[in-house]
Every structure is written in C-alpha cells, then in structure tokens.
Design an enzyme around this catalytic site. Structure first.
Site: not given
Ligand code: NDP
Length: 264
Positions: A15, A17, A60, A64, A100, A120-122
């Site tokens: 990190s 931070s 992080t 969260k 964020d 993406g939908a995380g």
């Molecule tokens: P999550 O684990 O909550 O979600 C991950 C997402 O990525 C899901 O939608 C997952 O799909 C998808 N995914 C993972 N691997 C693949 C792949 N190989 N192909 C296609 N889809 C994929 O992650 P977060 O939301 O916490 O984080 C997402 C990104 O955001 C990270 O890279 C993180 O580093 C970045 N981030 C950046 C920040 C910044 O300040 N710049 C702050 C916070 C996060 P599925 O549902 O199918 O598994």
C-alpha cells in the site's frame, strides 16, 4: 506524536497510503503518523482500531464491508453502498466514510460524455456505479459471471454477461475488474473489446502502477487512457480531509500527497 493513523488490509505491504499520508503530515506541519496493519480477521477491526489508539484509518481489500459494520456513525453515501474505506474516531465513536467513489468521480471528471460501460461487478464497481448514477451518468454493467449482477439489476442498472451483451457506442469504458493486476489478461473477450473500444471516446482502468492489457489495447486504437493512480490519490486526499476535520482544503492537501507518486 499527536495522532496515529493506519491502513488495514490483507495484503497491505504494497500500500502507498502510509507514504501518501506521512508526506502530507510533514508538508502541512501536522503532528501525525500513519502506519500499516496486516489484518487477517476483519471481524476484529473495531477492537484492533481501539487497541492501537488510532485517530483514524483507511481500510482496503478485503475488509471494506467489515469496516462498514465496525462503525457507530455512517456517512449517508457509505450507508448506501455498504462499504467503508475511511474511519475517523470522534469522542469514542467511529465515523465511517467511503472516499473511493468520490475519488473516482473526480478522476474521470476530465472526460466528456455520460454513457459509461463498466467491465466488472465487484465491490469497487458497486460504490462507483452508485456515485455515477447519482451524478446523472448512465452506467451499463458487463461482467464475466451472472452472480454479482443481481444486486446491480435491483438498483436499476442495465446488466449483461458476455453472452447477452450487444456491442454499442459508449463515451467511456472502464475496467473495474482485477483482470490485468497480477496476470496479463483482458477483462472481457477480445472480440467484445474490439467491438466497443473503437466506438468509445476514452478508456479508464482502476488498476494503477502498470499498463494493463486493457489500456494497451485502448492505445492501439489511439484512445485517450487513464489508469487508477488519480483515483488512489484523490480518495487519499478526501480521506485526509476527514482525518484532520477538514481544516485544510482538497487543493491544499493535494500537492503534498501527490509527491508519493514520485517514488516507485
Ligand atoms: P472484487 O474482487 O470485488 O471484484 C472483482 C471483479 O473482477 C469481479 O467482477 C470479477 O468477475 C472480475 N474479474 C476478476 N478476474 C477476472 C478476469 N480474469 N476476467 C474477467 N473478470 C474478472 O474486486 P474489487 O472491486 O475490490 O477491485 C477491482 C479492482 O479495482 C482491483 O484491480 C483493485 O486493485 C482496483 N481498485 C483500485 C483502486 C484505486 O484507488 N485505483 C481502489 C480500489 C480498487 P466475477 O464476478 O466473474 O468473478
């Protein structure tokens, strides 16, 4: 030392931070110190926060949601998205915020147009889609698997998996996945990306510190691109404002925090 802060995460060694916040304390002449804490069990966040005597913290991955539950008072936006990345202690109570999403909103402010495709939908997509929607953007969510889409659908977002998606024109395409972070992979099938990237005005990735295959592909089509560094920087500036009870403005904090990005 007047105030102690920390970031909690797992992993947390990478990190930026601590550097961002410590440079800002130094630059503004504030007595503060910011460390890092590897937290394995997110349910212990609250007791760990108090046992370390912290004034505030950032949280992080993957804590969260635990941070959301650890707070006594929630900012309305953090309450809405169910994720907290900034905690500040006031008179023994923990106040929780999500910086964020506003950091991300500011980071994409330079791009014109309101029609956005999220890959993406995380968790990050959840908070950022909510703020874009509040700000009048039209966001479509495209995800590899169907499971995570239900929550977005309930909130009124148009949602697709790779199987049901029909390519169309967007103003902005944003990689919200972790694809490209560890491995050099694209966040969606090449044929989908090659059908949408040529029609878009710009491409953004939330990953920072490297050029992802997604941004490389966008550059191949001469699209303006941006990585996640500004999002990281801006969420930090907004969090710092909360840490010091907004005694300095965003623009006063920014130049000191930005210095952290001069280091590799
Ligand atoms: P999550 O684990 O909550 O979600 C991950 C997402 O990525 C899901 O939608 C997952 O799909 C998808 N995914 C993972 N691997 C693949 C792949 N190989 N192909 C296609 N889809 C994929 O992650 P977060 O939301 O916490 O984080 C997402 C990104 O955001 C990270 O890279 C993180 O580093 C970045 N981030 C950046 C920040 C910044 O300040 N710049 C702050 C916070 C996060 P599925 O549902 O199918 O598994």
């Amino acid at each position: 030392m007047k105030y102690i802060f920390s970031i909690f995460g797992n992993p947390v060694s990478h990190s930026k931070s601590p550097l961002m916040h410590n440079l800002t304390f130094k630059g503004l002449g504030i007595e503060g110190c910011y460390g890092r804490y590897l937290l394995e069990d997110g349910t212990t966040l609250r007791e760990t926060f108090f046992s370390l005597g912290l004034k505030g913290a950032n949280i992080t991955v993957p804590h969260k949601e635990h941070a959301y539950h650890a707070c006594d008072v929630l900012d309305p936006f953090a309450q809405k998205v169910g994720a907290v990345n900034t905690i500040v202690r006031h008179e023994g109570k923990l106040h929780g915020y999500n910086t964020d999403a506003p950091g991300f909103l500011r980071a994409i402010g330079e791009f014109v147009g309101r029609k956005v495709l999220f890959l993406g939908a995380g968790g990050t997509a959840q908070a950022t889609a909510a703020i874009l929607s509040d700000e009048g953007y039209e966001v479509m969510i495209l995800n590899r698997s169907a499971g995570r889409l239900e929550k977005f659908r309930e909130q009124g977002f148009a949602c697709h998996t790779f199987e049901t998606f029909e390519p169309q024109a967007f103003d902005l395409i944003i990689n919200m996945t972790s694809a490209g972070l560890e491995e050099d992979v694209l966040p969606a099938p090449l044929e989908i990306l090659e059908a949408v990237i040529p029609q878009t005005k710009a491409c953004v990735d939330v990953i920072y510190g490297k050029e992802t295959p997604f941004l490389k592909l966008a550059k191949k089509y001469d699209k303006p691109t941006k990585d996640g560094a500004d999002m990281l920087l801006y969420q930090g500036v907004i969090a710092f404002g909360y840490f010091i009870d907004n005694t300095y403005t965003f623009d006063e904090i920014l130049p000191y925090m930005k210095k952290a990005f001069d280091f590799n």
